[in-house]
Write a protein that holds these residues in place. Structure first.
Motif, PDB file in Angstrom:
ATOM      1  N   LYS A   1       0.827  -1.214   0.000  1.00 50.33           N
ATOM      2  CA  LYS A   1       0.000   0.000   0.000  1.00 50.33           C
ATOM      3  C   LYS A   1       0.863   1.267   0.000  1.00 50.33           C
ATOM      4  CE  LYS A   1      -3.374  -2.462   2.665  1.00 50.33           C
ATOM      5  NZ  LYS A   1      -4.252  -2.413   3.822  1.00 50.33           N
ATOM      6  N   SER A   2       0.211   2.397   0.044  1.00 46.81           N
ATOM      7  CA  SER A   2       0.889   3.657  -0.255  1.00 46.81           C
ATOM      8  C   SER A   2       2.153   3.917   0.579  1.00 46.81           C
ATOM      9  CB  SER A   2      -0.086   4.820  -0.064  1.00 46.81           C
ATOM     10  OG  SER A   2       0.582   6.023  -0.363  1.00 46.81           O
ATOM     11  N   SER A   3       3.137   4.468  -0.110  1.00 46.91           N
ATOM     12  CA  SER A   3       4.433   4.749   0.523  1.00 46.91           C
ATOM     13  C   SER A   3       4.340   5.873   1.539  1.00 46.91           C
ATOM     14  CB  SER A   3       5.464   5.121  -0.551  1.00 46.91           C
ATOM     15  OG  SER A   3       4.997   6.264  -1.260  1.00 46.91           O
ATOM     16  N   ASP A   4       3.226   6.615   1.548  1.00 49.66           N
ATOM     17  CA  ASP A   4       3.157   7.704   2.534  1.00 49.66           C
ATOM     18  C   ASP A   4       2.552   7.234   3.862  1.00 49.66           C
ATOM     19  OD1 ASP A   4       0.556   7.451   1.786  1.00 49.66           O
ATOM     20  OD2 ASP A   4       0.333   9.508   1.009  1.00 49.66           O
ATOM     21  N   GLN A   5       2.363   5.928   3.979  1.00 49.54           N
ATOM     22  CA  GLN A   5       1.866   5.403   5.260  1.00 49.54           C
ATOM     23  C   GLN A   5       2.967   4.668   5.988  1.00 49.54           C
ATOM     24  OE1 GLN A   5      -1.582   3.018   4.475  1.00 49.54           O
ATOM     25  NE2 GLN A   5      -2.660   4.797   3.668  1.00 49.54           N
ATOM     26  N   SER A   6       2.913   4.756   7.293  1.00 50.98           N
ATOM     27  CA  SER A   6       3.921   4.054   8.075  1.00 50.98           C
ATOM     28  C   SER A   6       3.234   3.281   9.195  1.00 50.98           C
ATOM     29  CB  SER A   6       4.876   5.084   8.666  1.00 50.98           C
ATOM     30  OG  SER A   6       5.781   4.434   9.515  1.00 50.98           O
ATOM     31  N   PRO A   7       3.482   2.003   9.416  1.00 50.58           N
ATOM     32  CA  PRO A   7       4.354   1.176   8.579  1.00 50.58           C
ATOM     33  C   PRO A   7       3.703   0.879   7.231  1.00 50.58           C
ATOM     34  CG  PRO A   7       3.207  -0.206  10.162  1.00 50.58           C
ATOM     35  CD  PRO A   7       2.799   1.216  10.463  1.00 50.58           C
ATOM     36  N   ARG A   8       4.556   0.557   6.263  1.00 45.31           N
ATOM     37  CA  ARG A   8       4.013   0.230   4.940  1.00 45.31           C
ATOM     38  C   ARG A   8       3.479  -1.179   4.996  1.00 45.31           C
ATOM     39  NH1 ARG A   8       7.118   1.681  -0.234  1.00 45.31           N
ATOM     40  NH2 ARG A   8       5.012   1.234  -0.943  1.00 45.31           N
ATOM     41  N   LEU A   9       2.210  -1.320   4.690  1.00 47.86           N
ATOM     42  CA  LEU A   9       1.589  -2.628   4.848  1.00 47.86           C
ATOM     43  C   LEU A   9       1.190  -3.213   3.494  1.00 47.86           C
ATOM     44  CD1 LEU A   9      -0.550  -2.002   8.038  1.00 47.86           C
ATOM     45  CD2 LEU A   9       1.495  -3.431   7.831  1.00 47.86           C
ATOM     46  N   PRO A  10       1.148  -4.516   3.437  1.00 52.86           N
ATOM     47  CA  PRO A  10       0.765  -5.182   2.188  1.00 52.86           C
ATOM     48  C   PRO A  10      -0.752  -5.271   2.078  1.00 52.86           C
ATOM     49  CG  PRO A  10       1.192  -6.810   3.862  1.00 52.86           C
ATOM     50  CD  PRO A  10       1.423  -5.471   4.520  1.00 52.86           C
ATOM     51  N   THR A  11      -1.228  -5.653   0.917  1.00 52.62           N
ATOM     52  CA  THR A  11      -2.647  -5.982   0.774  1.00 52.62           C
ATOM     53  C   THR A  11      -2.835  -7.419   1.250  1.00 52.62           C
ATOM     54  OG1 THR A  11      -2.212  -6.747  -1.445  1.00 52.62           O
ATOM     55  CG2 THR A  11      -3.009  -4.473  -1.192  1.00 52.62           C
ATOM     56  N   TYR A  12      -4.093  -7.786   1.450  1.00 53.63           N
ATOM     57  CA  TYR A  12      -4.409  -9.156   1.858  1.00 53.63           C
ATOM     58  C   TYR A  12      -3.784 -10.172   0.912  1.00 53.63           C
ATOM     59  CZ  TYR A  12      -6.937 -13.510   1.513  1.00 53.63           C
ATOM     60  OH  TYR A  12      -7.225 -14.837   1.382  1.00 53.63           O
ATOM     61  N   HIS A  13      -3.944  -9.926  -0.400  1.00 62.17           N
ATOM     62  CA  HIS A  13      -3.487 -10.906  -1.393  1.00 62.17           C
ATOM     63  C   HIS A  13      -2.009 -11.230  -1.219  1.00 62.17           C
ATOM     64  CE1 HIS A  13      -7.301 -10.445  -3.396  1.00 62.17           C
ATOM     65  NE2 HIS A  13      -7.108  -9.135  -3.496  1.00 62.17           N
ATOM     66  N   PHE A  14      -1.225 -10.177  -1.081  1.00 63.24           N
ATOM     67  CA  PHE A  14       0.222 -10.371  -0.992  1.00 63.24           C
ATOM     68  C   PHE A  14       0.595 -10.973   0.369  1.00 63.24           C
ATOM     69  CE2 PHE A  14       4.624  -8.516  -0.611  1.00 63.24           C
ATOM     70  CZ  PHE A  14       5.183  -9.304  -1.614  1.00 63.24           C
ATOM     71  N   ALA A  15       0.010 -10.438   1.402  1.00 69.81           N
ATOM     72  CA  ALA A  15       0.353 -10.903   2.748  1.00 69.81           C
ATOM     73  C   ALA A  15       0.014 -12.376   2.916  1.00 69.81           C
ATOM     74  CB  ALA A  15      -0.392 -10.072   3.782  1.00 69.81           C
ATOM     75  N   HIS A  16      -1.150 -12.785   2.428  1.00 60.35           N
ATOM     76  CA  HIS A  16      -1.537 -14.180   2.663  1.00 60.35           C
ATOM     77  C   HIS A  16      -0.594 -15.123   1.927  1.00 60.35           C
ATOM     78  CE1 HIS A  16      -3.320 -15.587  -1.098  1.00 60.35           C
ATOM     79  NE2 HIS A  16      -3.561 -16.724  -0.488  1.00 60.35           N
ATOM     80  N   ALA A  17      -0.132 -14.707   0.737  1.00 56.22           N
ATOM     81  CA  ALA A  17       0.788 -15.573  -0.008  1.00 56.22           C
ATOM     82  C   ALA A  17       2.100 -15.737   0.765  1.00 56.22           C
ATOM     83  CB  ALA A  17       1.053 -14.988  -1.391  1.00 56.22           C
ATOM     84  N   VAL A  18       2.647 -14.610   1.218  1.00 53.79           N
ATOM     85  CA  VAL A  18       3.919 -14.661   1.952  1.00 53.79           C
ATOM     86  C   VAL A  18       3.745 -15.454   3.252  1.00 53.79           C
ATOM     87  CG1 VAL A  18       5.612 -13.237   3.180  1.00 53.79           C
ATOM     88  CG2 VAL A  18       4.762 -12.509   0.929  1.00 53.79           C
ATOM     89  N   ASP A  19       2.655 -15.182   3.958  1.00 55.95           N
ATOM     90  CA  ASP A  19       2.449 -15.845   5.242  1.00 55.95           C
ATOM     91  C   ASP A  19       2.184 -17.339   5.091  1.00 55.95           C
ATOM     92  OD1 ASP A  19       2.808 -13.515   6.588  1.00 55.95           O
ATOM     93  OD2 ASP A  19       0.669 -13.077   6.800  1.00 55.95           O
TER      94      ASP A  19
END
Ligand code: GLU
Length: 550
Positions: A223-241
């Protein structure tokens, strides 16, 4: 493509390489055929009963295969996070006995909250960027809204794909200029199936071979680089996890079937072994003329709290849910059904109906099998949270409570089915307790009206009964005194006699007994009268009879 140095500069210095995480979360040493399952609730609202349903299946399959079941809190959408949702998860999972096998204290694959895994996702996002499998996208909200509007106007699918993916092939110099400007960006996946009309096939452990349109969207992964911490979307996070937690079997709601093509692409791009997916049909509700999904918004019974607050015993709910998952389990007795493995290949593809009447029947049957002390313990625990006054009474009257629960329960072939949930205890058994019972206000008390007995006769009958009262433990002897006294006060010996000549009597022996029943219990319906007197004790019986006499 962007230079590696430019990409790396976008990430924290010292961010580990994927290899680090691969070593940190090694393959699990599990027996052949063991399944690692996970339940991934998002703390964005109350826990849906469908969550308990899926988690039960997750846990069962892991346990029976010698594997592991874990709960991973999917909290990357912090804007939608609801206060207290996590506490509610713990409460619900404890209530239903389905806590995670692993958590931050006991588990080597954590943290088990996605928000605490931000660095891990960054490592993999950076890797995708380096390999050109992802890219930076600076499209603004307005630009994206404009793209959607034009797609709608052209009546073509909306999304960020094909010619609409305006940053997919951007010139590195343009990207660099944006970075220099400090413009915020998201990281998008460069989908390999960018051409229209492609189809993908995959196997679902419940539904078999499925075919679906390929994913063309360059989905956001970070998700957006102006947010901290930078978080993934569900799709990406679930794959990595799912990969790093070494999950083998993903059981989830059928609403995710359409995301499988994207998920398979992501696994492939990340060089992960694909997992097996099993998509569960949702719990449904009967409505006039059909059925629909049990809705978080409109159906109170969709919330796990509904079951906990009313005090449905966990065993009955789990038994019911297991029967919905695998029909054959509904035909087994409760304890056997709870111990028999759930099979994915026996889960239906049509959503099962949640029928509260059925659940209450199951629950009443189950509660009738429990010994009184076990019911009392459970009611006490429930009341401690939801009915503190009742809890106080139960603490003060433990022995009476046990005597009350023994009525038509202990040692009988057909125990009473008067409890379907713990909150039924107060209406069904409350009258036993002097603290909860409101004695009659005299022979004119409204609760006596249905009996139609003249108030003067009722009062003198109660008065004489109290005067000569014999607290007999033999039911026959006890009842004989009612019969004799009723005769003395002119009641007909049976309903037949009474009906023949209703004007000759104040009522029959039935009405006479009912007078005593209402005096002792406040109601025209109750368990066995003699058993009640034994539970109450002579003094309390007399107090209540005197209250009728006025
Ligand atoms: N966090 C997702 C949800 O709440 C979980 C989906 C999944 O199990 O992969 O729907």
């Amino acid at each position: 493509m962007l230079d590696r140095a430019v990409i790396d500069a976008l990430f924290p210095a010292g961010l580990p390489e994927p290899g680090h995480w691969e070593r940190h979360y090694p393959q699990r040493q599990l027996p052949e055929g063991a399944e690692v399952t996970r339940f991934g609730p998002s703390p964005t609202g109350f826990v849906h009963i469908g969550g308990v349903y899926v988690a039960t299946i997750d846990r069962d399959i892991a346990a029976h295969s010698g594997g592991v079941y874990l709960v991973r809190i999917e909290d990357t959408d912090q804007s939608r996070e609801v206060e207290g949702a996590q506490t509610q998860f713990t409460r619900a999972f404890d209530y239903f006995g389905i806590p995670s096998d692993e958590d931050d204290e006991h588990g080597s694959y954590g943290p088990y909250h996605q928000s605490a895994r931000a660095r891990i996702y960054l490592s993999y996002a950076r890797e995708l960027l380096r390999q050109g499998k992802a890219y930076l996208c600076f499209a603004t909200k307005d630009e994206l809204a404009d793209i959607t509007a034009r797609q709608r106007a052209a009546k073509i699918p909306t999304g960020y794909y094909g010619p609409w993916a305006i940053w997919r092939d951007a010139d590195p110099a343009t990207v660099q200029a944006k970075l220099t400007e400090g413009a915020p960006y998201v990281v998008r996946f460069r989908t390999p199936d960018n051409a229209a009309g492609q189809r993908v096939r995959f196997t679902d452990a419940i539904r078999g071979e499925l075919e679906h349109e390929a994913n063309r969207n360059d989905t956001v992964v970070l998700k957006s680089s102006d947010q901290s911490p930078r978080l993934p979307t569900y799709h990406f996070a679930h794959a990595v996890d799912d990969h790093l937690m070494r999950v083998t079997l993903v059981i989830r709601g059928e609403e995710w079937i359409s995301s499988v093509p994207l998920h398979l692409q992501l696994f492939d791009a990340l060089s992960f072994e694909p997992v097996t997916y099993a998509h569960i049909a949702p719990l449904m509700k009967q409505i006039p003329g059909g059925k629909r999904k049990l809705s978080k918004r409109t159906d109170p019974e969709a919330s796990v709290d509904f079951y906990i607050e009313a005090g449905y015993p966990a065993e009955a709910v789990l038994y019911y849910l297991r029967g919905l998952a695998n029909g054959r389990l509904a035909d087994l007795p409760l304890h056997e059904a709870l111990a028999t493995p759930i099979r994915l290949d026996q889960c239906g593809v049509a959503g099962p109906l949640v029928d509260l009447v059925k659940l209450e029947d199951i629950s009443a049957d189950y509660l009738a099998t429990l010994p009184g002390h076990q019911v009392l313990d459970a009611v006490r625990t429930w009341a401690g949270q939801f009915d503190p006054d009742l809890a106080t009474v139960l603490d003060a009257e433990h022995a009476l409570a046990l005597r009350a629960l023994a009525v038509e329960r202990d040692g009988v072939d057909n125990p009473r089915k008067d409890l379907r949930k713990w909150s039924d205890f107060r209406p069904a058994y409350g009258f036993f307790f002097p603290q909860l019972f409101i004695p009659l206000s005299g022979p004119a008390d409204a609760r006596l009206i249905p009996l139609g007995v003249d108030a003067t006769i009722a009062a003198s009958f109660a008065h004489d009964f109290a005067e000569g009262y014999q607290h007999r433990d033999n039911p026959q002897e006890w009842f004989n005194q009612v019969r004799e006294l009723a005769a003395k006060h002119g009641f007909a010996p049976n309903t037949k006699e009474y009906k023949k000549n209703p004007n000759a009597y104040p009522g029959s022996i039935r009405e006479a007994s009912q007078l005593i029943r209402v005096a002792l219990t406040g109601s025209t319906r109750s368990p066995d009268l003699h058993a009640i007197t034994q539970a109450l004790g002579a003094a309390e019986v007399l107090r209540r009879l005197h209250a009728l006499a006025g």
